[in-house]
Structure formats: structure tokens, C-alpha cells
Design a protein around this motif. Structure first.
Motif, PDB file in Angstrom:
ATOM      1  N   GLY A   8      21.830  -2.226  -8.273  1.00  0.00           N
ATOM      2  CA  GLY A   8      21.169  -1.513  -6.889  1.00  0.00           C
ATOM      3  C   GLY A   8      19.772  -0.826  -7.114  1.00  0.00           C
ATOM      4  N   THR A   9      19.305  -0.993  -8.122  1.00  0.00           N
ATOM      5  CA  THR A   9      17.782  -0.167  -8.172  1.00  0.00           C
ATOM      6  C   THR A   9      16.841  -0.846  -7.331  1.00  0.00           C
ATOM      7  OG1 THR A   9      18.210  -0.188 -10.799  1.00  0.00           O
ATOM      8  CG2 THR A   9      15.924   0.101  -9.989  1.00  0.00           C
ATOM      9  N   PRO A  10      16.384   0.232  -6.478  1.00  0.00           N
ATOM     10  CA  PRO A  10      15.629  -0.124  -5.228  1.00  0.00           C
ATOM     11  C   PRO A  10      14.055  -0.354  -5.891  1.00  0.00           C
ATOM     12  CG  PRO A  10      15.837   2.381  -5.183  1.00  0.00           C
ATOM     13  CD  PRO A  10      16.923   1.926  -6.354  1.00  0.00           C
ATOM     14  N   CYS A  11      13.326  -0.969  -4.892  1.00  0.00           N
ATOM     15  CA  CYS A  11      11.872  -1.084  -5.242  1.00  0.00           C
ATOM     16  C   CYS A  11      11.048  -0.418  -4.054  1.00  0.00           C
ATOM     17  CB  CYS A  11      11.478  -2.602  -5.230  1.00  0.00           C
ATOM     18  SG  CYS A  11       9.801  -3.099  -5.556  1.00  0.00           S
ATOM     19  N   PHE A  12      10.309   0.395  -4.139  1.00  0.00           N
ATOM     20  CA  PHE A  12       9.783   1.209  -3.174  1.00  0.00           C
ATOM     21  C   PHE A  12       8.481   0.841  -2.611  1.00  0.00           C
ATOM     22  CE2 PHE A  12      12.784   4.112  -5.268  1.00  0.00           C
ATOM     23  CZ  PHE A  12      13.223   4.548  -4.107  1.00  0.00           C
ATOM     24  N   VAL A  13       8.067   0.756  -1.598  1.00  0.00           N
ATOM     25  CA  VAL A  13       6.884   0.653  -0.819  1.00  0.00           C
ATOM     26  C   VAL A  13       6.421   1.598   0.207  1.00  0.00           C
ATOM     27  CG1 VAL A  13       5.180  -0.781   0.524  1.00  0.00           C
ATOM     28  CG2 VAL A  13       6.430  -1.724  -1.265  1.00  0.00           C
ATOM     29  N   PHE A  14       5.521   2.576   0.249  1.00  0.00           N
ATOM     30  CA  PHE A  14       5.430   3.588   0.870  1.00  0.00           C
ATOM     31  C   PHE A  14       4.496   3.188   2.256  1.00  0.00           C
ATOM     32  CE2 PHE A  14       6.634   5.363  -3.234  1.00  0.00           C
ATOM     33  CZ  PHE A  14       7.797   5.778  -2.989  1.00  0.00           C
ATOM     34  N   HIS A  31       4.579  -8.437  -2.547  1.00  0.00           N
ATOM     35  CA  HIS A  31       3.915  -8.303  -3.976  1.00  0.00           C
ATOM     36  C   HIS A  31       5.102  -7.812  -4.814  1.00  0.00           C
ATOM     37  CE1 HIS A  31       0.602  -7.816  -6.920  1.00  0.00           C
ATOM     38  NE2 HIS A  31       1.642  -6.784  -7.328  1.00  0.00           N
ATOM     39  N   GLU A  32       5.558  -6.495  -4.317  1.00  0.00           N
ATOM     40  CA  GLU A  32       6.475  -5.671  -5.259  1.00  0.00           C
ATOM     41  C   GLU A  32       7.774  -6.390  -5.418  1.00  0.00           C
ATOM     42  OE1 GLU A  32       5.430  -3.697  -6.997  1.00  0.00           O
ATOM     43  OE2 GLU A  32       3.457  -3.327  -6.053  1.00  0.00           O
ATOM     44  N   ALA A  33       8.299  -6.984  -4.420  1.00  0.00           N
ATOM     45  CA  ALA A  33       9.669  -7.742  -4.718  1.00  0.00           C
ATOM     46  C   ALA A  33       9.482  -9.139  -5.461  1.00  0.00           C
ATOM     47  CB  ALA A  33       9.877  -8.337  -3.218  1.00  0.00           C
ATOM     48  N   PRO A  68      -3.373 -15.093  -3.322  1.00  0.00           N
ATOM     49  CA  PRO A  68      -2.123 -15.048  -3.825  1.00  0.00           C
ATOM     50  C   PRO A  68      -1.300 -13.814  -3.380  1.00  0.00           C
ATOM     51  CG  PRO A  68      -3.509 -15.669  -5.736  1.00  0.00           C
ATOM     52  CD  PRO A  68      -4.524 -15.022  -4.564  1.00  0.00           C
ATOM     53  N   ILE A  69      -0.010 -13.862  -3.252  1.00  0.00           N
ATOM     54  CA  ILE A  69       0.825 -12.469  -3.183  1.00  0.00           C
ATOM     55  C   ILE A  69       0.638 -12.048  -4.300  1.00  0.00           C
ATOM     56  CG2 ILE A  69       3.145 -11.954  -2.379  1.00  0.00           C
ATOM     57  CD1 ILE A  69       3.678 -14.283  -0.909  1.00  0.00           C
ATOM     58  N   MET A  70       1.076 -12.305  -5.455  1.00  0.00           N
ATOM     59  CA  MET A  70       0.996 -11.602  -6.623  1.00  0.00           C
ATOM     60  C   MET A  70      -0.539 -11.349  -7.143  1.00  0.00           C
ATOM     61  SD  MET A  70       4.016 -11.145  -6.710  1.00  0.00           S
ATOM     62  CE  MET A  70       3.958 -10.331  -8.347  1.00  0.00           C
ATOM     63  N   GLY A  71      -1.343 -11.457  -6.067  1.00  0.00           N
ATOM     64  CA  GLY A  71      -2.816 -11.018  -6.751  1.00  0.00           C
ATOM     65  C   GLY A  71      -3.063  -9.862  -5.780  1.00  0.00           C
TER      66      GLY A  71
END
Length: 368
Positions: A8-14, A31-33, A68-71
Motif C-alpha cells: 500500500g505504499t502511496p505515490c504523492f502529487v501535491f 506521470h508518477e503513476a 509523452p506522459i513519461m516525458g
């Protein structure tokens, strides 16, 4: 790869760091997902394989400007999954879609929501007000969604095909829509995919019969069709031709260098109080060019920009009801080959021609 850790480690975007801008927040979340399911950055390299940027910033401008999303997609409108070199090196090609849907992550593509051929087309019905709305998803690069509807009489059919977005101008959309309408014999009657827009609009006259619509994701001058995926909505309307207060409102035009000459014909059963010439340079927002008396049948003006411009006529009836003509496209400057005027063909054809030519009219089977 934290998605597979199982803890359940979260990925944060503020959100506050993006000034609560919805489009930029969505870019960061996507991108972070992507990192959590195994994606590296999409990078750029020169001819000698020297990395010029850790992030691929994309290319182009306007609604179809791509990255790109990952760009880094904050400065572009259309951001998608990409197949290109990642941060490991110019020879390390990362297919984002293959990585995300791999067995390692334990999930794949969404289940197809509509049939991929005429026989499996989703049947649509108009409601009591002559409208229907349906939502769909282009799940894969190869996905085609087919729909079927039937008209019991002649009339005006309109369809707005709109990709999911987070603001005006289809902000943040991942899907550049290509829409085709077919007759009951599966012959294509028209393809609708404005080059500089991601949405599509059909406005045409149809006879009674069965029709089909196909929807798919397409590429454009900046992006390939690889990542042109996502949700969309179709909003259709139909007006019975026998009930139209204006039976025919047909616009034609010719561009003589920068002089645009417009003329039109009207067949109306009700009095008209005003005619308005509308124009658009983006194919989406029409503005008033001039208001004219109902007896006028032509208008000319100079358009000095070197770009295409769309025109249509709005007729305002004495009852307040508004009716619209077909839409035509003219371009300033000289032209070197004959060009069909307008996007609707009824009893006649109009051609913009730089000289004397012989013409032959053929159907889809090549018959004259």
C-alpha cells in the motif's frame, strides 16, 4: 515499481505545487503513476546518441501539440503513452503500453465496450426529442468502435464527437478522434477528423435508412496513433426534414486570392428576419462576420491571413428560431488544382478551379 510491493505504499502529487491547475495536476498524477508500474522517463537524444534531455518535451502547438506522459507534458495539450527511447539510452526503446499491461503488473487492457465491426455494432436509438448520447472508450491502438442507428425519414443529422478532457480546447485529452459515417451498404459517406482538433463534428443531410458510425484514435502531424486512446462521448441530434421551416439553405464560395466571395440560396416556409455570416479559423468557435437583411444572397470581403477559414450562414426566423447552412472552407492565396467547395453534396457540385478542366463524377464503386 511500487505497485507490486503489495504494502500500500502511496505515490504523492501535491496539488498546491501546481497552483491547483487541473490539467497540470492530471499530468503529474499520470506521470508518477507510470513510475509505480515500471515506466522510466521518455528521453531525447541527438544523432550521436548523446542525451539532450532527460524528459521528452514533445513537439507542435495548439490543440494537437504533443508530448509523452513519461516525458514532460505541461506545455502541450495532447499527452499520451509513448513508444520511444527511455532514460537508459537511445537504444533502450520503452513501449509504455506493453510495460503497463505486462503480466508483471497483473492487469491488462480494459474489456472492449463496443464491437469492432459492422455486424457487432452497438445499436443506438433517438429519444423523444430526436437526440442520443453515448460514452465509449478506445482501449487499444487497434480498437474500432462501431455504432448503428436508423432514420425513418429524411432530415438533418448532427453529431459531436468529444474526447474526455479537463477544460476548453479539449485540454489534456489523450484521444485524437477519427469518425466515419457509413450507409447501410457499408460505404463510407464521410470521414471527420479536423487536422488541428481532437474532436469531430458531423452536420449533414441524410435520407431515411440505416447508418453506421465508427470511432477510433488517430495520429496527426505531431503524434502517431500509438497512444491515441481514451474515453469519449457522442452527442447526436436529428431534425425531421419534413418539419424544417427552412427546406434548403445552401452556401457556396470562391477565394480569389484574398477576396472571399460568398453566395447562397434559401428555400423557406417561414419569414426570415435576419441573415448572419459566421466564420471560424479553428473549426470550433464561430464568430459573427456581418449581419445582413433577409433578401441578400451574396457577400464579399478581404481575408488577409494565409490560413483556412470556415463559413456558414445563420438564418434567424421571425419566431426567433435559428437555422444553419452547410459549412464551407476557403483559403486565401492562389490555388493550383480544382477543389470541391463545401462538405455536403445534394443536387449539385461546386468546384473552385484555377482553370478549365474536364470533370467526371464517380460513386464509391467507380461508376460514373
Amino acid at each position: 515499481n511500487s505497485f507490486k510491493w503489495g504494502d500500500g505504499t502511496p505515490c504523492f502529487v501535491f496539488s498546491s505545487l501546481f497552483g491547483y491547475n487541473v490539467k497540470n495536476i492530471a499530468e503529474a498524477v499520470s506521470h508518477e503513476a507510470g513510475h509505480t508500474v515500471g515506466l522510466r522517463h521518455q528521453s531525447t537524444y541527438d544523432g550521436a546518441c548523446f542525451k539532450t534531455s532527460e524528459y521528452n518535451w514533445g513537439q507542435g502547438t495548439g490543440e494537437i501539440g504533443w508530448a509523452p506522459i513519461m516525458g514532460a507534458g505541461y506545455n502541450q495539450n495532447m499527452t499520451v503513452w509513448h513508444n520511444g527511447p527511455n532514460s537508459f539510452g537511445c537504444a533502450s526503446i520503452q513501449s509504455d503500453l506493453d510495460v503497463v499491461t505486462s503480466s508483471y503488473n497483473g492487469f491488462g487492457y480494459r474489456t472492449d465496450d463496443n464491437g469492432n465491426n459492422f455486424a457487432a455494432a452497438t445499436s443506438l436509438s433517438f429519444d423523444g426529442s430526436g437526440q442520443f448520447t453515448i460514452n465509449g472508450v478506445v482501449e487499444r491502438t487497434t480498437d474500432m468502435d462501431y455504432y448503428e442507428f436508423t432514420l425513418s425519414e429524411f432530415g438533418n443529422f448532427t453529431l459531436d464527437a468529444i474526447p474526455y478532457n479537463v477544460g476548453t480546447g479539449n485540454a489534456g485529452s489523450d484521444l485524437d478522434m477519427n469518425v466515419v459515417i457509413y450507409d447501410q451498404y457499408f460505404n463510407a459517406l464521410g470521414t471527420y477528423n479536423p487536422g488541428n482538433q481532437m474532436s469531430s463534428l458531423i452536420d449533414t443531410i441524410l435520407s431515411a435508412g440505416t447508418y453506421y458510425i465508427s470511432v477510433n484514435g488517430d495520429g496527426n502531424m505531431y503524434a502517431t496513433e500509438y497512444g491515441s486512446l481514451g474515453s469519449y462521448s457522442l452527442q447526436a441530434g436529428f431534425i425531421d426534414g419534413t418539419l424544417l421551416p427552412i427546406q434548403d439553405l445552401r452556401l457556396n464560395g470562391i477565394a480569389d486570392q484574398n477576396l472571399h466571395n460568398l453566395e447562397w440560396s434559401i428555400l423557406a416556409d417561414e419569414p426570415i428576419s435576419q441573415l448572419t455570416i459566421l466564420y471560424s479559423t479553428d473549426g470550433r468557435q464561430f464568430k459573427t462576420l456581418v449581419n445582413l437583411s433577409p433578401d441578400k444572397r451574396n457577400y464579399s470581403w478581404f481575408f488577409n491571413e494565409n490560413k483556412s477559414i470556415q463559413y456558414r450562414i445563420m438564418a434567424t426566423l421571425e419566431t426567433g428560431r435559428k437555422e444553419y447552412s452547410n459549412t464551407i472552407i476557403l483559403r486565401s492565396g492562389s490555388f493550383t488544382k480544382p477543389t470541391l467547395i463545401g462538405n455536403q453534396v445534394r443536387s449539385s457540385l461546386s468546384v473552385n478551379s484555377p482553370g478549365d478542366y474536364q470533370f467526371q463524377v464517380l460513386d464509391y464503386n467507380g461508376r460514373s
